[in-house]
Design a protein around this motif. Sequence first.
Motif, PDB file in Angstrom:
ATOM      1  N   SER A 203       9.199   3.643  -3.704  1.00 50.37           N
ATOM      2  CA  SER A 203       9.940   4.808  -3.633  1.00 50.37           C
ATOM      3  C   SER A 203      11.071   5.019  -4.489  1.00 50.37           C
ATOM      4  O   SER A 203      11.932   3.837  -4.895  1.00 50.37           O
ATOM      5  CB  SER A 203      10.198   5.367  -2.176  1.00 50.37           C
ATOM      6  OG  SER A 203      11.069   4.167  -1.681  1.00 50.37           O
ATOM      7  N   THR A 239       3.964  11.567  -3.425  1.00 45.62           N
ATOM      8  CA  THR A 239       4.438  12.651  -2.572  1.00 45.62           C
ATOM      9  C   THR A 239       5.920  12.611  -3.439  1.00 45.62           C
ATOM     10  O   THR A 239       6.581  11.726  -3.392  1.00 45.62           O
ATOM     11  CB  THR A 239       4.628  12.081  -1.142  1.00 45.62           C
ATOM     12  OG1 THR A 239       3.339  11.909  -0.784  1.00 45.62           O
ATOM     13  CG2 THR A 239       5.303  13.338  -0.600  1.00 45.62           C
ATOM     14  N   ARG A 241       9.466  14.783  -2.643  1.00 44.53           N
ATOM     15  CA  ARG A 241      10.034  15.622  -1.508  1.00 44.53           C
ATOM     16  C   ARG A 241      11.372  16.310  -1.948  1.00 44.53           C
ATOM     17  O   ARG A 241      12.161  15.426  -2.501  1.00 44.53           O
ATOM     18  CB  ARG A 241      10.482  14.928  -0.092  1.00 44.53           C
ATOM     19  CG  ARG A 241       9.081  14.398   0.536  1.00 44.53           C
ATOM     20  CD  ARG A 241       9.536  13.590   1.727  1.00 44.53           C
ATOM     21  NE  ARG A 241       8.149  12.941   2.341  1.00 44.53           N
ATOM     22  CZ  ARG A 241       7.433  13.703   3.195  1.00 44.53           C
ATOM     23  NH1 ARG A 241       7.946  14.747   3.359  1.00 44.53           N
ATOM     24  NH2 ARG A 241       6.326  13.100   3.544  1.00 44.53           N
ATOM     25  N   ASN A 245      13.473  18.457   4.021  1.00 44.02           N
ATOM     26  CA  ASN A 245      12.084  18.999   4.317  1.00 44.02           C
ATOM     27  C   ASN A 245      12.104  20.569   3.835  1.00 44.02           C
ATOM     28  O   ASN A 245      11.541  21.553   4.095  1.00 44.02           O
ATOM     29  CB  ASN A 245      12.252  19.482   5.812  1.00 44.02           C
ATOM     30  CG  ASN A 245      10.789  19.978   6.323  1.00 44.02           C
ATOM     31  OD1 ASN A 245       9.931  19.368   5.851  1.00 44.02           O
ATOM     32  ND2 ASN A 245      10.783  20.628   7.532  1.00 44.02           N
ATOM     33  N   ASP A 247      10.945  20.963   0.285  1.00 43.87           N
ATOM     34  CA  ASP A 247       9.732  21.261   0.058  1.00 43.87           C
ATOM     35  C   ASP A 247       9.120  20.155  -0.285  1.00 43.87           C
ATOM     36  O   ASP A 247       9.601  18.946  -0.305  1.00 43.87           O
ATOM     37  CB  ASP A 247       9.891  22.027  -1.427  1.00 43.87           C
ATOM     38  CG  ASP A 247       8.852  22.864  -2.101  1.00 43.87           C
ATOM     39  OD1 ASP A 247       7.700  22.954  -1.436  1.00 43.87           O
ATOM     40  OD2 ASP A 247       8.916  23.547  -3.114  1.00 43.87           O
ATOM     41  N   VAL A 248       7.598  20.031  -0.585  1.00 45.11           N
ATOM     42  CA  VAL A 248       6.870  18.770  -0.630  1.00 45.11           C
ATOM     43  C   VAL A 248       5.789  19.242  -1.578  1.00 45.11           C
ATOM     44  O   VAL A 248       5.182  20.197  -1.329  1.00 45.11           O
ATOM     45  CB  VAL A 248       6.411  18.408   0.784  1.00 45.11           C
ATOM     46  CG1 VAL A 248       5.546  16.967   0.498  1.00 45.11           C
ATOM     47  CG2 VAL A 248       7.390  18.039   1.650  1.00 45.11           C
ATOM     48  N   TRP A 249       5.524  18.290  -2.614  1.00 48.72           N
ATOM     49  CA  TRP A 249       4.401  18.311  -3.277  1.00 48.72           C
ATOM     50  C   TRP A 249       3.421  16.721  -3.208  1.00 48.72           C
ATOM     51  O   TRP A 249       4.328  15.773  -3.348  1.00 48.72           O
ATOM     52  CB  TRP A 249       4.917  18.168  -4.884  1.00 48.72           C
ATOM     53  CG  TRP A 249       4.156  18.390  -6.085  1.00 48.72           C
ATOM     54  CD1 TRP A 249       3.864  19.511  -6.616  1.00 48.72           C
ATOM     55  CD2 TRP A 249       3.469  17.125  -6.728  1.00 48.72           C
ATOM     56  NE1 TRP A 249       2.784  19.141  -7.632  1.00 48.72           N
ATOM     57  CE2 TRP A 249       2.894  17.815  -7.875  1.00 48.72           C
ATOM     58  CE3 TRP A 249       3.466  15.956  -6.456  1.00 48.72           C
ATOM     59  CZ2 TRP A 249       2.268  16.678  -8.638  1.00 48.72           C
ATOM     60  CZ3 TRP A 249       2.949  15.121  -7.426  1.00 48.72           C
ATOM     61  CH2 TRP A 249       2.307  15.537  -8.308  1.00 48.72           C
ATOM     62  N   ARG A 250       2.212  17.093  -3.160  1.00 49.83           N
ATOM     63  CA  ARG A 250       1.449  15.961  -3.207  1.00 49.83           C
ATOM     64  C   ARG A 250       0.239  16.127  -3.965  1.00 49.83           C
ATOM     65  O   ARG A 250      -0.272  17.173  -4.107  1.00 49.83           O
ATOM     66  CB  ARG A 250       0.828  16.016  -1.747  1.00 49.83           C
ATOM     67  CG  ARG A 250       2.005  15.465  -0.712  1.00 49.83           C
ATOM     68  CD  ARG A 250       1.154  15.027   0.916  1.00 49.83           C
ATOM     69  NE  ARG A 250       2.428  14.615   1.633  1.00 49.83           N
ATOM     70  CZ  ARG A 250       3.058  15.463   2.538  1.00 49.83           C
ATOM     71  NH1 ARG A 250       2.897  16.670   2.459  1.00 49.83           N
ATOM     72  NH2 ARG A 250       3.807  14.960   3.521  1.00 49.83           N
TER      73      ARG A 250
END
Length: 749
Positions: A203, A239, A241, A245, A247-250
């Motif tokens: 990460s 992932t 972020r 919280n 926005d999230v893109w996966r």
Amino acid sequence: MEAPATVPGCVHTDLLAAGLIEDPLLADNEKTSQWIGWADWEYRTVFPGVTAEQADLVFHGLDTVATITLNGIVIGTTENMHRTYRFPVRELLRDSNELSVHFASAERFAADRGGEDWPNPFHRPYPVIRKNACNFGWDWGPDLVTAGIWRPVELHTWHTARLDSVRPVVRRTGKGWSVAVAVEIARAADDEVTVSADVAGVSARTRIDGTTAELVLEVADPEVWWPVGHGEQPLYELTVRLGDNLDVWRRRIGFRTVELDTSPDEIGSRFVLKVNDKPVFARGVNWIPDDVFVSRVTPQDYRERLGQALEANVNLVRVWGGGLYESDDFYDVCDEVGLLVWQDFLFACAAYPEDKWLAGEVEAEAREQIVRLAPHPSLVLWNGNNENLWGYEDWGWPAQLQGRAWGAGYYLDLLPRLVAELDPARPYWAGSPWSGSQDLHPNDDRHGVSHLWDVWNDKDYLAYRDRTPRFAAEFGYQGPPAWSTVVRGIGDAAEGHQKAADGHAKLARGLTEHFRSPDDAHFRTQVVQARAVRVGVEHLRAARPTCMGAIWWQLNDCWAGPSWSVVDGDGRLKPAWYALRDAYRPRLIGLDPDLVVVNDTDAPWTGTATVTRYDLAGTVLESVLVDVDCQPRSALRIPTLTSAFVRATFDGETADWLPDLGLPVARLTASCVPAPGGYVVEVKAHTLLRELCLFPDRLDPAATVDTMLVTLLPEEQTRFTVRSGKALAAADLTTAPVLRCVNDGLSIP
């Protein structure tokens, strides 16, 4: 006229669902549906309001010339089917909101821009509008110009900031692998925000002061992604972020390298795709939109059609430039199963204006699609266009263009710059065909990529053996669809849905080259197409390493009609599909009349082949043993017996060299027994039988069979496994027209 609408959808499907038109894809209904493309259409809906800091209407696909109005206020206009559009609407929202999307006729829009003045083979105006070109008709499909909201639309609410784009670039490093993640955000406030990314247990996190950031993840030892037939296809979820919280893109990514080797050699210059430094022979198929009404294509449709490619031993799918950038569902399947993807930018068989009004759309479209597709490990090549560089050279365009820019600036400047900027770990090629230099003819077999259309247009399929390109990105031969597809889709249509120039005459030429009479033309033209597949593919594969790719035109179809596809418009397998499956086997033997051995595996293929010469009664005249030593990922050619009828066998594989004329009247016995899920039909030959086929769809349109095109010596046996949920009579499954071969006559005691 007013009708309920479905989104995603299009005008044609809505009118059809409402019972206001006949199915445009059946019989001659294409002709009576032309008015739809010349009309303007409006979609209207009402939706409740929301309370949010920011609210955007997001249209993921508008086809094509649209004006969007919310509560009486025009919020935007569009001219591009291949883009996403986002419009801020918070200030316009009420408790109840009226939304309308007005579509101007794409036919009239393109005509008003002078589209027919731009060279293309169909004299249609598609070069001046960013819409899938084949929607205006092609030599395999109908002319049905659509309009509608063809991909989803959403009201997106957010606050503070959102992810605008995420673009990962995977590279191998000296210590392992890196994933450089470029992030762009949109802001609604100046608050400090952070962005984090994680993949494979690694990460990273950083603060974004402006609107862009880059995070680099170093992954020491991930499992490597390989094309099918070369290894496994491990995928890792990446992932990203925004804040805690916001926005999230996966997306799933794969760790692999890809390069294009175009280095010079003693012949000219290579065209070799390398994945993880390993040369890959492309056993490919070309892909067109799987439905004329593209919003109807589902994830299951992609999985089924690409599964048919995989079953045919295909390892590469070329997404052709007259169609679409397909949905992520398409590329997801390719990622999972290891099908490599060659992606055309959407230009096909035409000169395209380079004026600002189109060039701006081209750049915006390309930027969006490069970023969207970049995460997919299956995507291994961006290609600038289909046949435009060739067209300018050979199809008389300069006289018609009179000095106007015609698209070369896109293929040789704009698009390679955008790929280098946004997707630098993936190769780009300017066109198909293209020899790599403006100083060379675009379709020079000694360099780059070639198209082999001289065979279908002018020659017998055996002429495939006269050309040895470095990479064949298109070659094909027509054949009709399955009989049940003809009955359902064509019926009494006057032209039989034949769209190719002189198509019926070219099919007839193929028959006269190989059969005494044109009788039983439907079956025999299917056989000729299957033979063309086998001859062309075997020749190109045997030419390895001079030739390193064969991409058959085409895998799929979009309606019932004769075409070059191996899977027809109803999803049924033609005999040509079975020929393609056989010709693309990783380990292949063939006769042309030399013994050809192809080994597309990582293990040597060695042993002794038996080559036998027969007379047409099946009597052995001569037999020899041939030593075979075919090394991994190689091919060899061994001169051996030549005659009217020769059979070679090696390690369970069989190949035949047979005449077309002089075959005996077929005699056989056939039996049928029920089996789980269907039936087993067993056939014993009493004479030589050439290209024995079973067509259970004539009895049950949903029925399938496991094999086709079986050649038997006298007293040899074979079996066909039929899948069907219906009660079928044994007598019907064991007699013509269900059970067929190309011998003159058919005698069944």
